[in-house]
Scaffold this motif. Sequence first.
Motif, mmCIF file in Angstrom:
data_model
loop_
_atom_site.group_PDB
_atom_site.id
_atom_site.type_symbol
_atom_site.label_atom_id
_atom_site.label_comp_id
_atom_site.label_asym_id
_atom_site.label_seq_id
_atom_site.Cartn_x
_atom_site.Cartn_y
_atom_site.Cartn_z
ATOM 1 N N SER A 86 0.837 -1.210 0.000
ATOM 2 C CA SER A 86 0.000 0.000 0.000
ATOM 3 C C SER A 86 0.864 1.249 0.000
ATOM 4 C CB SER A 86 -0.924 0.000 1.221
ATOM 5 O OG SER A 86 -1.755 -1.138 1.240
ATOM 6 N N ARG A 87 1.859 1.262 0.868
ATOM 7 C CA ARG A 87 2.756 2.421 0.963
ATOM 8 C C ARG A 87 3.528 2.623 -0.334
ATOM 9 N NH1 ARG A 87 6.358 0.434 4.521
ATOM 10 N NH2 ARG A 87 7.557 -0.317 2.728
ATOM 11 N N ASP A 88 4.050 1.548 -0.890
ATOM 12 C CA ASP A 88 4.887 1.667 -2.080
ATOM 13 C C ASP A 88 4.087 2.080 -3.311
ATOM 14 O OD1 ASP A 88 7.018 0.975 -0.523
ATOM 15 O OD2 ASP A 88 7.065 -1.127 -1.160
ATOM 16 N N LEU A 89 2.892 1.533 -3.471
ATOM 17 C CA LEU A 89 2.083 1.931 -4.623
ATOM 18 C C LEU A 89 1.639 3.382 -4.505
ATOM 19 C CD1 LEU A 89 -0.150 -1.181 -5.429
ATOM 20 C CD2 LEU A 89 2.081 -0.551 -6.353
ATOM 21 N N GLU A 90 1.377 3.833 -3.300
ATOM 22 C CA GLU A 90 1.020 5.239 -3.099
ATOM 23 C C GLU A 90 2.140 6.152 -3.590
ATOM 24 O OE1 GLU A 90 -1.457 7.036 -1.924
ATOM 25 O OE2 GLU A 90 -2.845 5.589 -1.055
ATOM 26 N N SER A 91 3.372 5.762 -3.342
ATOM 27 C CA SER A 91 4.526 6.620 -3.643
ATOM 28 C C SER A 91 5.241 6.198 -4.924
ATOM 29 C CB SER A 91 5.506 6.596 -2.473
ATOM 30 O OG SER A 91 5.961 5.276 -2.224
ATOM 31 N N PHE A 92 4.610 5.380 -5.754
ATOM 32 C CA PHE A 92 5.154 4.926 -7.031
ATOM 33 C C PHE A 92 6.411 4.072 -6.866
ATOM 34 C CE2 PHE A 92 2.835 8.853 -7.857
ATOM 35 C CZ PHE A 92 1.961 8.449 -8.838
ATOM 36 N N GLY A 93 6.527 3.414 -5.718
ATOM 37 C CA GLY A 93 7.644 2.491 -5.505
ATOM 38 C C GLY A 93 7.262 1.096 -5.968
ATOM 39 N N PHE A 94 7.038 0.945 -7.251
ATOM 40 C CA PHE A 94 6.503 -0.309 -7.781
ATOM 41 C C PHE A 94 7.482 -1.464 -7.622
ATOM 42 C CE2 PHE A 94 4.499 3.168 -10.154
ATOM 43 C CZ PHE A 94 3.179 2.921 -9.864
ATOM 44 N N ASN A 95 8.771 -1.189 -7.780
ATOM 45 C CA ASN A 95 9.745 -2.282 -7.689
ATOM 46 C C ASN A 95 9.768 -2.888 -6.292
ATOM 47 O OD1 ASN A 95 10.849 0.244 -6.861
ATOM 48 N ND2 ASN A 95 12.918 -0.595 -6.968
ATOM 49 N N LEU B 85 -5.918 -20.411 6.291
ATOM 50 C CA LEU B 85 -4.936 -19.336 6.342
ATOM 51 C C LEU B 85 -4.316 -19.104 4.962
ATOM 52 C CD1 LEU B 85 -3.203 -17.292 7.815
ATOM 53 C CD2 LEU B 85 -1.727 -19.166 8.584
ATOM 54 N N LEU B 86 -3.998 -20.184 4.273
ATOM 55 C CA LEU B 86 -3.413 -20.038 2.942
ATOM 56 C C LEU B 86 -4.410 -19.439 1.959
ATOM 57 C CD1 LEU B 86 -1.241 -23.265 2.564
ATOM 58 C CD2 LEU B 86 -0.503 -20.927 3.019
ATOM 59 N N ARG B 87 -5.702 -19.749 2.136
ATOM 60 C CA ARG B 87 -6.713 -19.124 1.273
ATOM 61 C C ARG B 87 -6.736 -17.617 1.498
ATOM 62 N NH1 ARG B 87 -10.955 -19.905 -1.896
ATOM 63 N NH2 ARG B 87 -10.471 -22.102 -1.988
ATOM 64 N N ASN B 88 -6.618 -17.213 2.748
ATOM 65 C CA ASN B 88 -6.534 -15.783 3.051
ATOM 66 C C ASN B 88 -5.348 -15.161 2.311
ATOM 67 O OD1 ASN B 88 -6.329 -13.231 4.194
ATOM 68 N ND2 ASN B 88 -6.252 -13.957 6.302
ATOM 69 N N VAL B 89 -4.198 -15.830 2.365
ATOM 70 C CA VAL B 89 -3.007 -15.332 1.680
ATOM 71 C C VAL B 89 -3.249 -15.265 0.177
ATOM 72 C CG1 VAL B 89 -0.590 -15.795 1.140
ATOM 73 C CG2 VAL B 89 -1.444 -16.159 3.471
ATOM 74 N N ALA B 90 -3.848 -16.312 -0.400
ATOM 75 C CA ALA B 90 -4.076 -16.355 -1.846
ATOM 76 C C ALA B 90 -5.001 -15.230 -2.291
ATOM 77 C CB ALA B 90 -4.649 -17.717 -2.243
ATOM 78 N N GLU B 91 -6.094 -15.025 -1.551
ATOM 79 C CA GLU B 91 -7.037 -13.984 -1.928
ATOM 80 C C GLU B 91 -6.417 -12.594 -1.773
ATOM 81 O OE1 GLU B 91 -10.468 -14.754 0.439
ATOM 82 O OE2 GLU B 91 -11.016 -16.556 -0.685
ATOM 83 N N THR B 92 -5.615 -12.414 -0.731
ATOM 84 C CA THR B 92 -4.956 -11.128 -0.550
ATOM 85 C C THR B 92 -3.907 -10.899 -1.633
ATOM 86 O OG1 THR B 92 -5.296 -11.342 1.839
ATOM 87 C CG2 THR B 92 -3.737 -9.670 1.105
ATOM 88 N N LEU B 93 -3.206 -11.963 -2.013
ATOM 89 C CA LEU B 93 -2.254 -11.858 -3.122
ATOM 90 C C LEU B 93 -2.949 -11.376 -4.392
ATOM 91 C CD1 LEU B 93 0.238 -14.891 -3.097
ATOM 92 C CD2 LEU B 93 0.813 -12.487 -3.463
ATOM 93 N N ALA B 94 -4.105 -11.945 -4.691
ATOM 94 C CA ALA B 94 -4.844 -11.539 -5.885
ATOM 95 C C ALA B 94 -5.209 -10.061 -5.821
ATOM 96 C CB ALA B 94 -6.102 -12.395 -6.041
ATOM 97 N N LEU B 95 -5.636 -9.603 -4.646
ATOM 98 C CA LEU B 95 -6.011 -8.204 -4.494
ATOM 99 C C LEU B 95 -4.800 -7.279 -4.637
ATOM 100 C CD1 LEU B 95 -8.452 -8.651 -1.514
ATOM 101 C CD2 LEU B 95 -9.092 -7.736 -3.748
ATOM 102 N N LEU B 96 -3.708 -7.629 -3.983
ATOM 103 C CA LEU B 96 -2.520 -6.782 -4.036
ATOM 104 C C LEU B 96 -1.877 -6.790 -5.414
ATOM 105 C CD1 LEU B 96 -0.837 -7.661 -0.614
ATOM 106 C CD2 LEU B 96 -2.299 -5.709 -1.150
ATOM 107 N N LEU B 97 -2.065 -7.872 -6.137
ATOM 108 C CA LEU B 97 -1.486 -7.985 -7.470
ATOM 109 C C LEU B 97 -2.354 -7.294 -8.528
ATOM 110 C CD1 LEU B 97 1.049 -9.394 -8.647
ATOM 111 C CD2 LEU B 97 -0.396 -11.368 -9.154
ATOM 112 N N ALA B 98 -3.599 -6.995 -8.192
ATOM 113 C CA ALA B 98 -4.552 -6.488 -9.183
ATOM 114 C C ALA B 98 -4.089 -5.225 -9.905
ATOM 115 C CB ALA B 98 -5.914 -6.267 -8.525
ATOM 116 N N PRO B 99 -3.555 -4.212 -9.242
ATOM 117 C CA PRO B 99 -3.107 -3.040 -9.992
ATOM 118 C C PRO B 99 -1.925 -3.322 -10.916
ATOM 119 C CG PRO B 99 -3.392 -2.517 -7.662
ATOM 120 C CD PRO B 99 -3.423 -4.013 -7.788
#
Length: 899
Positions: free
Chosen positions: A751-760, A786-800
Amino acid sequence: MGPGRPETLPTALAPLRSGDPEVESRIGAVFDSCILPPWVAPGSDRGKGVRRAVAEQRTQETKSGERTRRYDPIRVENKWRARWEEAQEAQNAARVQAGIDPSSRLPDPQKPKHYALTMFPYPSGDLHIGHWYAMVPSDAHARLRRMQGYDVLFPMGFDAFGLPAENAAIKRGVDPKTWTMRNIEHMRKQLRSMGASFDWEREVVTCTPEYYKWNQWLFVRLYQRGLAYKKDAPVDFCPQCNTSLAREQVVGEERLCERCDTPVIKRDLYQWFLRITTYADELLEMDGLQWPERVLEMQRNWIGRSSGVQFALSIRDHPDLSFEVFTTRIDTVYGMTFCVLAPEHPLVSVITTDVQRASVEAYQAQAARQSEVERLSTARQRTGVFTGAHAVHPLTGEPVPIWVGDYVLGTYGTGAIMAVPAHDDRDFDFARRYGLPIRVVVTPPDDGEGERTSAYSGSGFLVQSGPYDGLPNEEAKEALADAFTQRGIGRRQVNYRLRDWLVSRQRYWGTPIPMIECPVCGIVPVPDQDLPVLLPPDAAFVPTGESPLRAHRGFREVACPRCGGPAERETDTMDTFFDSSWYQFRYLSPHALDVPFDPRAASAWLPVDQYTGGVEHATMHLLYTRFFTKALRDLGLTSDSEPMLRLFNQGIILGSNSQRMSKSRGNVVNPDDLTAQYGADAVRVYLMFIGPWDQGGPWNPNGIEGAVRFLQRVWRFCADVADSADSEIGPAGPAERDLLRTLHRTITAVSRDLESFGFNTAISALMSLTNAAYAYRETTGGGGRLLRNVAETLALLLAPLAPHLAEELWELLDQEGSVHAERWPQADPELCREDQQTIVVQINGRVRDRIAVDSTASEAEQRAAALRSERVRAALGGAEPDRVVTVAGKLVNIVVRGG
């Protein structure tokens, strides 16, 4: 933990097995709430639905096979692009049915608005990887804002007028409109292939009458307000082609015409300008702009505001003639030992003596072939020639030789300078080169004797300055300025380096300037009802050097709209920077027929919240669009004074040889080939992973393989999770605690990195989370929920970042709707905290140990732990502490008397 969570993290995840059913139940409930996805509130209907869904066994073999097979990016990306287009068409149809124009809708009042904009491309025919490097991260940021709950406007268009199309018409015998529109069609398909979330219903194409009509309408309004005018001005001119040239048409250090290789000269033409200097002071007001400091500094320097004194110098032997100079250092006026006129100064030919005339004229011809950039370069030696004439010093009456020098510009200031070589580096070098006197008039307090080897521009005390000797130079500035004013030989003046914007272009492929010149009425604007003035489609594109519009009698010869008599239409067209100076306004209502933009939409959407583009536009486009916004405000068309609140400049993507990409160097990377082989998401991720976005970097043809492996690894992990049932909850042990902490820290970091264009660094955090999830599964063999939580969060964070893959993963995990319509995950601060913290222990200020204590330990517990330390006890040697000072979470200092 957020509100409503039954326990804090340390209690919830403590590996307790008391045997008490009630306690066991409470612990299970807390752990259950901890592993629900961060965007699902505990106890909500959706939370229950997720728990039921993830508990179901996947029994359909075909479905299972679909999940676990190797990720095919081409199939997935084609699938989702088609679905996005269908969804957009359905949404637009619903809006039309509700009486809303999709191309000019207002923001949802229930959401904060976010106007995201990236600089639109010129339709050269192909997108290169540099376009992707500029646009993909901009899209990722816009997608982030949508998931954060903003109503996002993210339009795209084409900056379609310009010289390349006209050159193509001349060289290839094609119509520039045909060439341009064909390129746009191809590039539009390429832009869609990158998976960007552009609002295509708002597309603008600046070469269409629908757009350039409003260029003309605005030009007339600027003219009526006195902000547009016509005057003679120097241009680069080809004597062989008999035409003026744009900067792009002058090639090489020899400054040759690109059409015929003839040396270019300077020539005055009657041309149109915009009074950007009217806004010079306001353009220096930059408070509130979240722009890179280097851009703001470049604009400050370009505007170049300076306060000083302007005064006249009379010319000996020419009692009726004089010229003015401006100086910010009137305190050094007694040190003037010569003065310099620009080669194009109108007095040069008048005052030059017969003896010097041949030398001066040869020098003028040489200077006429140089650009202003070359003449001002600090890398070249300053040259000049003596005119044979002398000015008269206004205070001493001494003769002051008048030189001509190309480092003085006729377009800047007065076109003349007083030269004080002892206190100006340029004048010092010039004086040394030509043996001219160097008179010191300001000395520093600690000045020593000896020959000066450089100019001194600092502060000090005046010497050799008549009645002003001994004064501090700052005090002398005021005294001399007063004296010049009182004696009527000068005045205080504020000058600017900024010059008015020359918008005339002597070419065809641009917006026709909507003015008519009548021998009776003078300059007359084209009436609104006659706009747009259309470019004639039958212009003859032959390499004669003549403008096609000037040669087109049907276009040029018109009746005066005021008196009806014969008149001539203006055949100059507008600088294409005019098109891009207000395009952010037209995006708001691109098909409006009666106004350039809807004022309601402007009030609702503007200013642009986030703008992205290259720093090379700092003193042209980015300055022009600020001027334009202020002018539109004064015309009553907008209430805003600045066009864009926040600006980010991306770096440049280089070739694999670390040189700027160009066809001549053979290092251009075609993104079409890459997407066909690896898919758009892999190209997107690699471009954002190369390095910091504002720095750019070289393209590594092997680097994209790493992005491909990462996306395949995410795919396999999520596919395995989708095909597995939840394991029993079991004890919440250290492994679960570590993975949860990693998950929530990743949410915070991304969240912090995408806000500040720190994509890498955002991508790096996602890679670490993926590795942690694999390690947890291999170590524990369980943790399905727990792993399903991780997988779903990965999908969300990867979406942009990888929008196609994220959609596929979301569907794979049995989630409904689009991942891009989901809420952005929120990290739980408690879950991000360390279990332990390191405390430094000192005795009388000297470090004796570093100990680990629980992160929730009180100050008393920290003191007790410090006193239990074996090293501390040994150092104390049985002595009792006199006092213990604690800095919570950082330091325990034990004070011992006599220690």
